[in-house]
Enzyme design. Structure first.
Site, PDB file in Angstrom:
ATOM      1  N   GLU A 275       2.218  -3.047  -4.192  1.00 11.62           N
ATOM      2  CA  GLU A 275       3.045  -2.012  -3.548  1.00 11.62           C
ATOM      3  C   GLU A 275       2.113  -0.827  -3.313  1.00 11.62           C
ATOM      4  O   GLU A 275       1.859  -0.034  -4.207  1.00 11.62           O
ATOM      5  CB  GLU A 275       4.227  -1.647  -4.444  1.00 11.62           C
ATOM      6  N   CYS A 310       5.217   7.495  -1.451  1.00 13.67           N
ATOM      7  CA  CYS A 310       4.713   6.662  -0.354  1.00 13.67           C
ATOM      8  C   CYS A 310       5.728   6.534   0.771  1.00 13.67           C
ATOM      9  O   CYS A 310       5.360   6.175   1.895  1.00 13.67           O
ATOM     10  CB  CYS A 310       4.301   5.286  -0.873  1.00 13.67           C
TER      11      CYS A 310
END
Length: 414
Positions: A275, A310
């Protein structure tokens, strides 16, 4: 008399995979077999206060090296192979314990997140605690369905056979977490691994030491330690873990360390979930509801860990004619959210450390970028605070457009 062991840890990379800044270091480690708990902070220099204040019979240095990591994995694998983690009852018990752990220790969790990132209580509750409770609840509600074999059709050439898809746990799983949402992004993949019937090792981020310590303390108390373990530390401990053979690795972070993780996993053909971050633009058309758009941009960019996420807006693309109107709306919206002096606002997180602060200052002060600031730019390094900052039409070859910003800077391109 108990033996005191002091371990010096080097800094590991953060979510953007860069070395950390300076931290205070006063470490006292409590060990329970192979479980390593970090109880305080790191620093670039070390001073031993213990020798004059704590009676010590023997001082020795012990590290969580590859040998200890191998023994840990061996124990977990033996427990997994015994079938302990496979039953519905075991999985439910662990998931219920995690939900109870979160519910009974909300204050401790909020305090740790504030110490690590200056996170406001409301943000900690909504972005970390509530989301984890929701994940636990969903896993508990769906577990029977997830474990139920799925009947599938077979080819006529195989008549009169029958077939089904059976979901099986992979085995021993490693979760390497990150610092920007250190509670949520540590336990969310752990919940999934437990629901699937795996044994788990969690390696929290050393850049969020207070949260790391809380995770180690609470998981040791609430869950089955023979199958769910926390290892704290930095690069040495992570490297020791990556030398082992895992059945799956889940890593949250940036590209540089992601490559290191993937390289280590490839030696054992271990499946990996990465991720990672990246550039995340928002396209704002001139016919949008500008008030709604601005509120959503501010909430996703600055109210969400001060841009250290993010999924936050990395930059905006809009038309040349609409840009001034959008900037004015953002100025008004930011004042409504954070007041006239955003550096004094209690509703924003701080920058995680001095290294990241200086990295963001470098992006903002680059020669071809510094004159593009149209709003904000204020900073207070002593408090690791940086105001929401908007830049207009920065060059596409500037540093701020070449890497994930991961902070409160927002370029607008027309």
């Amino acid at each position: 008399m108990a033996t005191l062991s002091v371990v010096m840890l080097s800094n590991w990379s953060n979510c953007c995979n860069r070395p950390s800044g300076d931290y205070k270091f006063r470490q006292a480690y409590r060990r329970n077999n192979l479980h390593l708990r970090q109880s305080s902070r790191l620093s670039s220099s070390f001073h031993c206060w213990c020798a004059t204040t704590i009676p010590v019979m023997e001082e020795q240095k012990r590290t969580f090296d590859a040998e200890r990591a191998a023994l840990l994995v061996k124990d977990l694998r033996n427990n997994f192979r015994s079938g302990r983690t496979r039953s519905y009852e075991w999985r439910v018990a662990q998931l219920q314990s995690i939900w109870r752990m979160i519910d009974e220790n909300e204050k401790m969790i909020v305090e740790a997140l504030y110490e690590d990132l200056g996170k406001p209580e409301l943000e900690s509750f909504t972005a970390e605690i509530t989301m984890l409770k929701s994940s636990s609840k969903e896993a508990l509600e769906q577990l029977k369905r997830w474990m139920t074999p799925e009947k599938v059709k077979t080819s006529v050439s195989l008549y009169p056979s029958s077939a089904e898809i059976v979901s099986e746990p992979l085995g021993v799983v490693l979760v390497i977490s990150t610092w920007n949402f250190p509670f949520l992004l540590s336990l969310d993949p752990v919940i999934g691994a437990i629901a699937a019937g795996n044994a788990v090792v969690l390696k929290p981020s050393e850049l969020a030491p207070a949260t790391s310590s809380v995770l180690a303390k609470l998981l040791e108390k609430y869950v089955d330690r023979s199958a769910i373990t926390v290892v704290e530390g930095a690069v040495a401990e992570t490297s020791a873990l990556l030398e082992q053979k895992w059945d799956k690795i889940f890593f949250t972070g940036g590209g540089r360390v992601g490559r290191i993780v993937l390289t280590a996993a490839a030696k054992h053909l271990t499946p990996v979930v990465l991720e990672l971050g990246g550039k995340c633009p928002a396209v704002v058309d001139s016919n949008v509801n500008i008030e709604v758009a601005v509120r959503r941009i501010i909430a996703g960019k600055w109210a969400c860990n001060n841009g250290q996420a993010c999924i936050g807006v990395d930059y905006i693309i809009t038309t040349k004619d609409f840009a001034p109107k959008l900037i004015d709306a953002l100025r008004n919206g930011l004042e409504e959210f954070f007041g006239k002096d955003p550096l004094e606002s209690k509703d924003r997180s701080r920058i995680v450390n001095s290294f990241h602060f200086k990295r963001l200052v470098g992006l903002m002060d680059e020669d071809k970028v510094s004159d593009k600031i149209v709003l904000g730019g204020q900073r207070d390094e002593s408090q690791l605070q940086m105001a929401p900052t908007i830049l207009l039409n920065v060059p596409e070859d500037s540093l701020i457009m070449q890497e994930e910003i991961f902070g409160p800077l927002l370029p607008i391109l027309t």
